[in-house]
Design a protein around this motif. Structure first.
Motif, mmCIF file in Angstrom:
data_model
loop_
_atom_site.group_PDB
_atom_site.id
_atom_site.type_symbol
_atom_site.label_atom_id
_atom_site.label_comp_id
_atom_site.label_asym_id
_atom_site.label_seq_id
_atom_site.Cartn_x
_atom_site.Cartn_y
_atom_site.Cartn_z
ATOM 1 N N MET A 1 0.746 -1.395 0.066
ATOM 2 C CA MET A 1 0.128 -0.211 -0.061
ATOM 3 C C MET A 1 0.828 1.350 -0.286
ATOM 4 S SD MET A 1 -2.625 1.295 3.218
ATOM 5 C CE MET A 1 -2.876 2.895 2.833
ATOM 6 N N GLU A 2 0.207 2.239 -0.776
ATOM 7 C CA GLU A 2 1.048 3.607 -0.715
ATOM 8 C C GLU A 2 0.944 4.152 0.505
ATOM 9 O OE1 GLU A 2 2.973 6.504 -1.657
ATOM 10 O OE2 GLU A 2 2.084 6.037 -3.539
ATOM 11 N N THR A 3 1.966 4.329 1.096
ATOM 12 C CA THR A 3 2.023 4.856 2.552
ATOM 13 C C THR A 3 2.693 6.302 2.845
ATOM 14 O OG1 THR A 3 4.103 4.010 3.094
ATOM 15 C CG2 THR A 3 2.206 2.895 3.871
ATOM 16 N N SER A 4 2.632 6.969 1.598
ATOM 17 C CA SER A 4 3.482 8.446 1.603
ATOM 18 C C SER A 4 2.691 9.508 2.333
ATOM 19 C CB SER A 4 3.726 8.873 0.259
ATOM 20 O OG SER A 4 2.226 9.067 -0.601
ATOM 21 N N LYS A 5 1.248 9.399 2.504
ATOM 22 C CA LYS A 5 0.453 10.258 3.105
ATOM 23 C C LYS A 5 -0.492 9.761 4.076
ATOM 24 C CE LYS A 5 -1.208 14.105 0.453
ATOM 25 N NZ LYS A 5 -2.188 14.467 -0.694
ATOM 26 N N ILE A 6 0.361 9.434 5.403
ATOM 27 C CA ILE A 6 -0.529 8.705 6.368
ATOM 28 C C ILE A 6 -1.027 10.018 7.297
ATOM 29 C CG2 ILE A 6 -0.242 7.188 8.514
ATOM 30 C CD1 ILE A 6 -0.168 5.609 6.028
ATOM 31 N N ASN A 38 -13.543 -5.423 17.551
ATOM 32 C CA ASN A 38 -12.997 -4.767 16.263
ATOM 33 C C ASN A 38 -12.169 -3.516 16.510
ATOM 34 O OD1 ASN A 38 -12.789 -5.030 13.442
ATOM 35 N ND2 ASN A 38 -13.993 -3.142 13.220
ATOM 36 N N VAL A 39 -12.418 -3.123 17.802
ATOM 37 C CA VAL A 39 -11.625 -1.951 18.191
ATOM 38 C C VAL A 39 -10.147 -2.370 18.329
ATOM 39 C CG1 VAL A 39 -11.127 -0.113 20.079
ATOM 40 C CG2 VAL A 39 -13.475 -0.800 19.312
ATOM 41 N N GLU A 40 -9.945 -3.212 18.943
ATOM 42 C CA GLU A 40 -8.604 -3.938 19.277
ATOM 43 C C GLU A 40 -7.663 -4.133 17.988
ATOM 44 O OE1 GLU A 40 -8.477 -7.472 21.462
ATOM 45 O OE2 GLU A 40 -6.528 -7.431 21.753
ATOM 46 N N LYS A 41 -8.653 -4.778 16.794
ATOM 47 C CA LYS A 41 -8.098 -5.133 15.648
ATOM 48 C C LYS A 41 -7.369 -3.776 14.796
ATOM 49 C CE LYS A 41 -10.328 -7.347 12.102
ATOM 50 N NZ LYS A 41 -11.284 -8.150 11.652
ATOM 51 N N ILE A 42 -8.469 -2.716 14.791
ATOM 52 C CA ILE A 42 -8.177 -1.701 14.085
ATOM 53 C C ILE A 42 -7.236 -0.728 14.721
ATOM 54 C CG2 ILE A 42 -9.386 0.575 13.163
ATOM 55 C CD1 ILE A 42 -9.771 -2.072 11.417
ATOM 56 N N PHE A 47 -1.883 1.990 14.215
ATOM 57 C CA PHE A 47 -0.487 2.273 14.645
ATOM 58 C C PHE A 47 0.560 1.635 13.929
ATOM 59 C CE2 PHE A 47 -3.293 2.970 18.819
ATOM 60 C CZ PHE A 47 -3.247 4.382 18.473
ATOM 61 N N LYS A 48 0.363 0.394 13.613
ATOM 62 C CA LYS A 48 1.356 -0.318 12.464
ATOM 63 C C LYS A 48 1.474 0.741 11.261
ATOM 64 C CE LYS A 48 1.051 -4.677 13.191
ATOM 65 N NZ LYS A 48 0.189 -5.828 12.657
ATOM 66 N N LEU A 49 0.390 1.168 10.897
ATOM 67 C CA LEU A 49 0.423 2.065 9.489
ATOM 68 C C LEU A 49 1.191 3.268 9.824
ATOM 69 C CD1 LEU A 49 -3.185 1.744 8.193
ATOM 70 C CD2 LEU A 49 -1.131 0.779 7.088
ATOM 71 N N LYS A 91 1.914 -2.540 27.436
ATOM 72 C CA LYS A 91 2.889 -3.566 26.601
ATOM 73 C C LYS A 91 3.307 -2.743 25.405
ATOM 74 C CE LYS A 91 3.889 -7.863 25.071
ATOM 75 N NZ LYS A 91 2.841 -8.731 24.221
ATOM 76 N N GLU A 92 2.317 -2.230 24.692
ATOM 77 C CA GLU A 92 2.725 -1.556 23.621
ATOM 78 C C GLU A 92 3.025 -0.013 23.671
ATOM 79 O OE1 GLU A 92 -0.371 -2.911 20.895
ATOM 80 O OE2 GLU A 92 0.183 -4.967 21.034
ATOM 81 N N LYS A 93 3.045 0.418 24.672
ATOM 82 C CA LYS A 93 3.280 1.969 25.048
ATOM 83 C C LYS A 93 2.443 2.731 24.264
ATOM 84 C CE LYS A 93 7.065 1.476 27.620
ATOM 85 N NZ LYS A 93 6.546 0.271 28.452
ATOM 86 N N LEU A 94 1.310 2.390 24.550
ATOM 87 C CA LEU A 94 0.038 3.240 23.912
ATOM 88 C C LEU A 94 -0.602 4.265 25.040
ATOM 89 C CD1 LEU A 94 -1.753 0.750 21.368
ATOM 90 C CD2 LEU A 94 -0.124 2.699 20.826
ATOM 91 N N ARG A 95 -1.180 5.193 24.816
ATOM 92 C CA ARG A 95 -1.678 6.115 25.854
ATOM 93 C C ARG A 95 -3.117 5.982 25.404
ATOM 94 N NH1 ARG A 95 -0.653 12.444 26.287
ATOM 95 N NH2 ARG A 95 -2.250 12.750 27.868
ATOM 96 N N ILE A 96 -3.763 5.760 26.698
ATOM 97 C CA ILE A 96 -5.441 5.980 26.521
ATOM 98 C C ILE A 96 -5.903 7.290 26.995
ATOM 99 C CG2 ILE A 96 -7.341 5.147 27.556
ATOM 100 C CD1 ILE A 96 -6.668 2.423 27.041
#
Ligand code: IPE
Ligand code: IPE
Ligand code: MG
Length: 231
Positions: A1-6, A38-42, A47-49, A91-96
Motif C-alpha cells: 500500500m502507498e504509505t506516503s500520506k498517512i 474490532n476496536v482492538e484489531k483496528i 498504529f502499524k500504519l 505493553k505496546e506503550k500506547l496511551r489511553i
C-alpha cells in the motif's frame, strides 16, 4: 500500500453495530460485542500504519436516550474493554485518553477509566482517544465556560486550546462506518478542516483492508484549508 500520506490523527465514528447484529438475527448487544472486538484489531493496524492518534467515538451524549438495557450493556462492555486491553496497551506503550463528560458514569467505570488514563499517560507510541459521553457541542460549551471562568478572551485559538482533547490536535481524517452521512455531534470544532470518509461497511466488518482503503482515499485528497492550491 502507498504509505506516503498517512494521516497523523484519525477520528472514527464506529457506527452500525446494531444493524450488523439484526442482519444475523441476533440482538443489538451481539453487535456491540463484535464492535468492541474490532476496536482492538483496528487500533493495532492503525498504529502499524503510522497513525499517531485515533479518536474513537464510543458513546455519544445522545446515546443515553437508547433503551436502558442497551445502555447498561454498553457500559458493561466499556468496563470489560478498559480492563482487558489495558495490559496490551501498556505493553505496546500506547496511551489511553477519554474525551467527554465522564462525571456521570458509574463510580466503578470512572475508576477503571482513571486507572487506564493515569497508567498510560507517559506512553508515546500512539494515543487511543475515546469519546465517551462525548458531544461536540457540549465540548465547545465546556471550553467557552472554562475561558469565561478564567477571564480569558473568547477566540478561535483559545477555544481550540480548551477542548477536551486539545493536546492531540485536529483529526486529519474522520471515518464514519455504517452508511450514514453525518457527524452525529463528533468533533465539530476540531473537524472544521478534516477530510471526511463515509463507508457503508458496518463497524464490526470494518477490517484492516477497509482502513487501508480509507487511508488510500485520504492520500489522494487535496487539502487546501481555504487557500489556493500550490502547483
Ligand atoms: C454504534 O452502533 C455504536 C454506538 C452508537 C454505541 P449503533 O448501535 O448505532 O448501530 P446501528 O447504527 O443501530 O446499526
Ligand atoms: C454515532 O452513532 C455515535 C457513535 C458511533 C458512538 P449513532 O448511531 O448514535 O448516530 P445517529 O443516531 O445515527 O445519528
Ligand atoms: Mg448508529
Amino acid at each position: 500500500m502507498e504509505t506516503s500520506k498517512i494521516p497523523s490523527h484519525v477520528g472514527i465514528i464506529m457506527d452500525g453495530n446494531g444493524r450488523w447484529a439484526l442482519l444475523r438475527g441476533e440482538k443489538r448487544s451481539y453487535g456491540h460485542r463484535a464492535g468492541t472486538a474490532n476496536v482492538e484489531k483496528i487500533t493495532e493496524h492503525a498504529f502499524k500504519l503510522g497513525i499517531k492518534t485515533l479518536s474513537l467515538y464510543a458513546f455519544s451524549s445522545e446515546n443515553w436516550a437508547r433503551p436502558k438495557e442497551e445502555v447498561d450493556e454498553l457500559m458493561r462492555l466499556l468496563e470489560t474493554y478498559f480492563k482487558k486491553f489495558l495490559k496490551k496497551v501498556e505493553k505496546e506503550k500506547l496511551r489511553i485518553n477519554v474525551m467527554g463528560d465522564t462525571s456521570v458514569l458509574s463510580a466503578k467505570l470512572q475508576k477503571i477509566i482513571n486507572k487506564a488514563v493515569e497508567t498510560t499517560r507517559a506512553n508515546d507510541v500512539g494515543v487511543i482517544n475515546i469519546g465517551l459521553n462525548y458531544g461536540g457541542r457540549q465540548e465547545i460549551v465546556y471550553a467557552v465556560n472554562k475561558l469565561l471562568k478564567e477571564n480569558k478572551e473568547i477566540t478561535v485559538e483559545n477555544i481550540s486550546e480548551n477542548l477536551y482533547s486539545a493536546e492531540f490536535g485536529e483529526p486529519d481524517l474522520i471515518i464514519r462506518t455504517g452508511g450514514e452521512i453525518r457527524l452525529s455531534n463528533f468533533m465539530l470544532y476540531q473537524g472544521a478542516y478534516s477530510e471526511l470518509y463515509f463507508t457503508d461497511v458496518l463497524w464490526p466488518d470494518f477490517d484492516e483492508k477497509e482502513l487501508d482503503k480509507a487511508i488510500d482515499a485520504f492520500s489522494k485528497r487535496h487539502r487546501r484549508f481555504g487557500k489556493v492550491e500550490e502547483s
